[in-house]
Design a protein around this motif. Structure first.
Motif, PDB file in Angstrom:
ATOM      1  N   UNK A   1       2.427  -4.621  -0.478  1.00  0.00           N
ATOM      2  CA  UNK A   1       3.620  -5.567  -1.194  1.00  0.00           C
ATOM      3  C   UNK A   1       3.877  -5.350  -2.488  1.00  0.00           C
ATOM      4  N   UNK A   2       2.937  -4.892  -3.432  1.00  0.00           N
ATOM      5  CA  UNK A   2       3.411  -4.284  -4.718  1.00  0.00           C
ATOM      6  C   UNK A   2       4.032  -3.017  -4.731  1.00  0.00           C
ATOM      7  N   UNK A   3       3.959  -2.333  -3.454  1.00  0.00           N
ATOM      8  CA  UNK A   3       5.172  -1.090  -3.457  1.00  0.00           C
ATOM      9  C   UNK A   3       6.400  -1.625  -2.981  1.00  0.00           C
ATOM     10  N   UNK A   4       6.432  -3.015  -2.685  1.00  0.00           N
ATOM     11  CA  UNK A   4       7.951  -3.224  -2.112  1.00  0.00           C
ATOM     12  C   UNK A   4       8.029  -3.289  -0.511  1.00  0.00           C
ATOM     13  N   UNK A   5       7.076  -2.929   0.075  1.00  0.00           N
ATOM     14  CA  UNK A   5       6.983  -2.735   1.556  1.00  0.00           C
ATOM     15  C   UNK A   5       6.523  -4.136   2.179  1.00  0.00           C
ATOM     16  N   UNK A   6       6.211  -5.015   1.576  1.00  0.00           N
ATOM     17  CA  UNK A   6       5.664  -6.488   1.880  1.00  0.00           C
ATOM     18  C   UNK A   6       6.592  -7.159   2.590  1.00  0.00           C
ATOM     19  N   UNK A   7       8.006  -7.084   2.136  1.00  0.00           N
ATOM     20  CA  UNK A   7       9.341  -7.773   2.438  1.00  0.00           C
ATOM     21  C   UNK A   7       9.946  -7.262   3.777  1.00  0.00           C
ATOM     22  N   UNK A   8       9.401  -6.246   4.265  1.00  0.00           N
ATOM     23  CA  UNK A   8      10.017  -5.755   5.266  1.00  0.00           C
ATOM     24  C   UNK A   8       9.418  -6.092   6.739  1.00  0.00           C
ATOM     25  N   UNK A   9       8.950  -7.492   6.697  1.00  0.00           N
ATOM     26  CA  UNK A   9       8.414  -8.087   7.856  1.00  0.00           C
ATOM     27  C   UNK A   9       7.092  -7.544   8.238  1.00  0.00           C
ATOM     28  N   UNK A  10       6.435  -6.883   7.311  1.00  0.00           N
ATOM     29  CA  UNK A  10       4.940  -6.563   7.535  1.00  0.00           C
ATOM     30  C   UNK A  10       4.005  -7.542   6.952  1.00  0.00           C
ATOM     31  N   UNK A  11       3.381  -8.077   8.204  1.00  0.00           N
ATOM     32  CA  UNK A  11       2.425  -8.974   7.831  1.00  0.00           C
ATOM     33  C   UNK A  11       1.012  -8.670   7.532  1.00  0.00           C
ATOM     34  N   UNK A  12       0.150  -9.466   7.432  1.00  0.00           N
ATOM     35  CA  UNK A  12      -1.311  -9.163   7.227  1.00  0.00           C
ATOM     36  C   UNK A  12      -1.808  -8.779   8.603  1.00  0.00           C
TER      37      UNK A  12
ATOM     38  N   UNK B   1      -5.107  -3.504   1.008  1.00  0.00           N
ATOM     39  CA  UNK B   1      -4.094  -2.759   1.622  1.00  0.00           C
ATOM     40  C   UNK B   1      -2.901  -3.415   1.782  1.00  0.00           C
ATOM     41  N   UNK B   2      -2.896  -4.811   2.127  1.00  0.00           N
ATOM     42  CA  UNK B   2      -1.550  -5.673   2.443  1.00  0.00           C
ATOM     43  C   UNK B   2      -1.291  -6.006   1.041  1.00  0.00           C
ATOM     44  N   UNK B   3      -2.017  -6.143  -0.040  1.00  0.00           N
ATOM     45  CA  UNK B   3      -1.608  -6.505  -1.369  1.00  0.00           C
ATOM     46  C   UNK B   3      -1.145  -5.258  -2.015  1.00  0.00           C
ATOM     47  N   UNK B   4      -1.625  -4.175  -1.844  1.00  0.00           N
ATOM     48  CA  UNK B   4      -0.902  -2.799  -2.285  1.00  0.00           C
ATOM     49  C   UNK B   4       0.447  -2.478  -1.621  1.00  0.00           C
TER      50      UNK B   4
END
Length: 336
Positions: free
Chosen positions: A9-20, A4-7
């Motif tokens: 990041x692929x959608x561009x939401x991993x750079x908004x401060x969302x960590x695993x 889910x976390x990888x998904x």
């Protein structure tokens, strides 16, 4: 969670401060508040559907509709009940060895077992056929399942003595007649077994009283697999006590069926159909034989029939009478 976390990041939401770690906390918070993730909802929906089909089978109501596994199984249950009422005797039942000239008798116990198995098939559930040794449990199952409904297959599993889970896994694998050699890895073997029970199938486990708790839990895991479409039937003298050791399995048995001794009236009607040797014997003599030796147990009747046939062939001028029968009784009974 990693997927889910990888998904994200692929959608561009991993750079908004969302960590695993944040993903883990969010999921834990949703579960703690009583919400169910989509995968859990699918599992719960399947469980509710299985319980509904089981309730329908308990009420002897047909399944949801034509074309569904439950509907075809309900039709199969009706077919089994009709077949059990067709004839008084059957000369040839696959898997049943009878004395020469004998016929398998469709007694009341056969009809009851056929109805119980039909309920288990209609519910996609589990059944337990029990009763003391020699009462005809396996024969009744063989007769009930000798001509299964269209689209259904029957697999017979004979439990070895003191089995381990590995031995039971191999026995189930062989009973399903799967192609190729038995895999060395248990995960691969289970994958192939689950693939085989992804079709309408009755898995009959004979001598189920031998099963320890881990083996019963293994069978429950196969039957309860989300992709399984099989009915599980446990049969054996004392199988009901073995199943009771696993409450989570016992609570899911939708058909308990005891095979009892033949009543005196049933013996008088069934024995002449069972073998021509008894056709000319008076009803009072049949009742005396049953009271003195057989006690309503068909296995003893079969043994007595075999001994009587042999005596009539080997003993000159032998006559069927109490003297000859008394000698045969002593052969059938242990010393006092």
């Amino acid at each position: 969670m990693s997927v889910l976390y990888g998904h994200l990041k692929e959608c561009g939401e991993g750079d908004a401060g969302v960590s695993l770690a944040s993903v883990y906390r969010a999921v834990h918070r949703e579960l703690a508040s009583g919400r169910v993730l989509p995968d859990g909802a699918v599992v719960r929906q399947e469980r509710v559907g299985r319980e509904t089909r089981q309730a329908l089978a308990d009420l002897a109501v047909a399944g949801a509709g034509a074309g569904t596994p439950s509907a075809s199984a309900a039709a199969g249950a009706a077919g089994l009940r009709h077949a059990a009422r067709e004839a008084a005797g059957v000369a040839d039942v696959p898997g049943v060895v009878l004395p020469m000239g004998a016929r398998a008798v469709r007694a009341a116990s056969v009809r009851a077992v056929a109805e119980a198995v039909g309920q288990a098939m209609a519910a996609g559930g589990a059944g337990c056929v029990f009763g003391d040794a020699g009462r005809g449990k396996t024969v009744a199952l063989r007769m009930a399942l000798s001509d299964p409904p269209a689209g259904w297959r029957v697999s017979w599993v004979r439990v070895p003595v003191r089995p381990s889970v590995s031995e039971l896994r191999r026995t189930v694998f062989e009973a399903l007649v799967l192609p190729g050699r038995f895999p060395h890895r248990s995960a691969e073997a289970d994958e192939r077994i689950v693939g085989a029970v992804d079709e309408a199938r009755v898995l009959v486990v004979v001598e189920a009283q031998r099963l320890p708790v881990p083996c019963l839990e293994y069978l429950q895991s196969l039957w309860g697999h989300p992709h399984a479409r099989m009915a599980l039937v446990l049969c054996g003298a004392g199988s009901e006590r073995a199943v009771a050791r696993v409450p989570q399995l016992a609570s899911r048995i939708c058909a308990w069926q005891e095979v009892v001794r033949l009543a005196v009236g049933e013996v008088a009607a069934a024995v002449p159909v069972f073998h021509p040797l008894w056709a000319g014997v008076a009803g009072g003599e049949v009742a005396w034989i049953d009271q003195s030796c057989t006690h309503g147990v068909f296995r003893i009747w079969a043994a007595l029939t075999t001994y009587l046939q042999s005596a009539l062939v080997t003993v000159p001028d032998a006559m069927v009478g109490r003297e000859l029968l008394g000698r045969l009784f002593r052969r059938l009974s242990p010393p006092a």
